[in-house]
Design a protein around this motif. Structure first.
Motif, PDB file in Angstrom:
ATOM      1  N   UNK A 111       3.488   3.127   8.764  1.00 48.82           N
ATOM      2  CA  UNK A 111       3.721   4.082   9.858  1.00 48.82           C
ATOM      3  C   UNK A 111       5.160   4.098  10.363  1.00 48.82           C
ATOM      4  N   UNK A 112       5.787   2.940  10.427  1.00 45.01           N
ATOM      5  CA  UNK A 112       7.160   2.902  10.921  1.00 45.01           C
ATOM      6  C   UNK A 112       8.123   3.597   9.961  1.00 45.01           C
ATOM      7  N   UNK A 113       7.842   3.518   8.665  1.00 42.96           N
ATOM      8  CA  UNK A 113       8.664   4.223   7.680  1.00 42.96           C
ATOM      9  C   UNK A 113       8.495   5.737   7.839  1.00 42.96           C
ATOM     10  N   UNK A 114       7.262   6.182   8.019  1.00 40.41           N
ATOM     11  CA  UNK A 114       7.016   7.609   8.208  1.00 40.41           C
ATOM     12  C   UNK A 114       7.753   8.112   9.450  1.00 40.41           C
ATOM     13  N   UNK A 115       7.686   7.352  10.527  1.00 41.19           N
ATOM     14  CA  UNK A 115       8.376   7.757  11.759  1.00 41.19           C
ATOM     15  C   UNK A 115       9.878   7.854  11.533  1.00 41.19           C
ATOM     16  N   UNK A 116      10.428   6.912  10.800  1.00 38.87           N
ATOM     17  CA  UNK A 116      11.873   6.921  10.544  1.00 38.87           C
ATOM     18  C   UNK A 116      12.247   8.115   9.667  1.00 38.87           C
ATOM     19  N   UNK A 117      11.454   8.369   8.638  1.00 34.78           N
ATOM     20  CA  UNK A 117      11.737   9.488   7.741  1.00 34.78           C
ATOM     21  C   UNK A 117      11.657  10.825   8.479  1.00 34.78           C
ATOM     22  N   UNK A 118      10.632  10.997   9.317  1.00 30.46           N
ATOM     23  CA  UNK A 118      10.489  12.243  10.066  1.00 30.46           C
ATOM     24  C   UNK A 118      11.664  12.437  11.026  1.00 30.46           C
ATOM     25  N   UNK A 119      12.119  11.342  11.626  1.00 33.26           N
ATOM     26  CA  UNK A 119      13.270  11.432  12.533  1.00 33.26           C
ATOM     27  C   UNK A 119      14.524  11.829  11.760  1.00 33.26           C
ATOM     28  N   UNK A 120      14.680  11.273  10.563  1.00 29.85           N
ATOM     29  CA  UNK A 120      15.835  11.625   9.730  1.00 29.85           C
ATOM     30  C   UNK A 120      15.814  13.104   9.341  1.00 29.85           C
ATOM     31  N   UNK A 121      14.626  13.622   9.007  1.00 33.11           N
ATOM     32  CA  UNK A 121      14.514  15.030   8.624  1.00 33.11           C
ATOM     33  C   UNK A 121      14.756  15.945   9.826  1.00 33.11           C
ATOM     34  N   UNK A 122      14.195  15.564  10.983  1.00 31.41           N
ATOM     35  CA  UNK A 122      14.351  16.378  12.190  1.00 31.41           C
ATOM     36  C   UNK A 122      15.812  16.448  12.611  1.00 31.41           C
ATOM     37  N   UNK A 123      16.499  15.336  12.507  1.00 32.03           N
ATOM     38  CA  UNK A 123      17.904  15.268  12.897  1.00 32.03           C
ATOM     39  C   UNK A 123      18.747  16.240  12.083  1.00 32.03           C
ATOM     40  N   UNK A 124      18.329  16.469  10.834  1.00 30.95           N
ATOM     41  CA  UNK A 124      19.102  17.342   9.949  1.00 30.95           C
ATOM     42  C   UNK A 124      18.545  18.765   9.892  1.00 30.95           C
ATOM     43  N   UNK A 125      17.463  19.019  10.583  1.00 28.55           N
ATOM     44  CA  UNK A 125      16.896  20.354  10.604  1.00 28.55           C
ATOM     45  C   UNK A 125      16.241  20.773   9.310  1.00 28.55           C
ATOM     46  N   UNK A 126      15.779  19.802   8.519  1.00 30.61           N
ATOM     47  CA  UNK A 126      15.129  20.132   7.249  1.00 30.61           C
ATOM     48  C   UNK A 126      13.705  20.627   7.510  1.00 30.61           C
ATOM     49  N   UNK A 127      13.410  21.825   7.068  1.00 35.61           N
ATOM     50  CA  UNK A 127      12.082  22.401   7.305  1.00 35.61           C
ATOM     51  C   UNK A 127      11.197  22.392   6.064  1.00 35.61           C
ATOM     52  N   UNK A 128      11.761  22.070   4.906  1.00 31.56           N
ATOM     53  CA  UNK A 128      10.949  22.057   3.674  1.00 31.56           C
ATOM     54  C   UNK A 128      10.771  20.642   3.126  1.00 31.56           C
ATOM     55  N   UNK A 129      10.888  19.652   4.012  1.00 36.56           N
ATOM     56  CA  UNK A 129      10.578  18.260   3.674  1.00 36.56           C
ATOM     57  C   UNK A 129       9.515  17.768   4.642  1.00 36.56           C
TER      58      UNK A 129
END
Length: 269
Positions: A111-129
């Motif tokens: 779960x902590x990895x998923x949270x980190x990955x989602x935060x990384x994607x959100x920070x960059x505005x990636x909508x197709x990841x």
């Protein structure tokens, strides 16, 4: 069955800890032990991603043992699944290859990895990841989802590799293919080495013989199976002495054995 579940829980705990520590600590999965004494980090198997398009330094936790996206033949518009996606490193590189018309799905059971990955994607505005919490032995995805499946130093952590390769086959579209970097063994290792729980969480002891690994892929009816790259893995003495006793280390060193990172591809007809 209970032993398999216990091992998986050990690995999940290890990777949750790595995600929490990663803002101040980076290193390969054989570095920081879940049970110190040592906090020294070893990049035994990590690869240099810096020249790859899409590379995001804060998503690179140094736990890969290969560069699967280099051999994955990812095309614009593809749907790519990354098994054991961690903080999103390989997903973001795959995103640069699929383009805006494609999609990348990362699956991780920590779960902590998923949270980190989602935060990384959100920070960059990636909508197709997209990042999904789930077990790669039972992917939370329908049949025939992906054009390409990649994974980097993850499958060897889990005990039921036969189930994983069946899941990869199920989740691939007809004509799809996989590219996996993973750790395999050659030669008979001391039982004390391969049964060591701390080494298990460190990516090594859970690995199986190379010929057995490839045989599991063949059993699932993949075709055009190729080992694209092989790299020798050297474990520093300090890591060995942190996890193993002197007698086991000497047995390991005196044996005709090898630890390798391989990148292997295969196709679903």
């Amino acid at each position: 069955m209970k032993e398999n579940q216990d091992l998986k829980e050990l690995v999940k705990q290890r990777y949750n800890e790595l995600a929490l520590d990663s803002d101040t600590l980076k290193g390969c999965c054989c570095g920081k032990s879940p049970a110190p004494p040592s906090k020294k980090v070893f990049t035994i198997m990590s690869e240099d991603y810096k020249n790859l398009k899409g590379y995001e330094p804060d998503a690179d936790l140094g736990v890969g043992c290969g560069l699967p996206t280099q051999y994955a033949n990812i095309k614009k518009g593809d749907t790519v699944i990354d098994l054991g996606s961690g903080a999103g490193n390989d997903c973001f590189i795959a995103r640069s290859e699929v383009g805006e018309s494609g999609k990348v799905i990362g699956i991780d059971f920590a779960p902590q990895m998923i949270a980190k990955a989602r935060a990384n994607a959100l920070k960059r505005g990636y909508t197709n990841v997209e990042f999904l919490e789930g077990d790669i032995e039972n992917m939370p995805l329908p049949d025939n989802t992906a054009d390409v499946i990649v994974s980097n130093c993850v499958l060897n952590l889990l005990p039921q590799k036969n189930i994983i390769f069946k899941e990869i086959y199920r989740a691939l579209k007809p004509g799809g293919h996989f590219c996996i970097s993973d750790v395999v063994l050659n030669g008979i290792f001391p039982k004390e080495f391969t049964d060591n729980a701390a080494m298990y969480a460190g990516c090594i002891a859970s690995a199986i013989q190379k010929e057995d690994y490839l045989a599991e892929i063949e059993k699932v009816n993949f075709t055009n199976i190729r080992v694209e790259r092989t790299k020798t893995v050297i474990i520093p003495d300090e890591v060995l002495y942190e996890h193993l006793d002197e007698n086991t280390i000497q047995k390991y060193k005196s044996g005709n054995v090898g630890i390798y990172s391989i990148t292997v591809t295969g196709e679903k007809q």
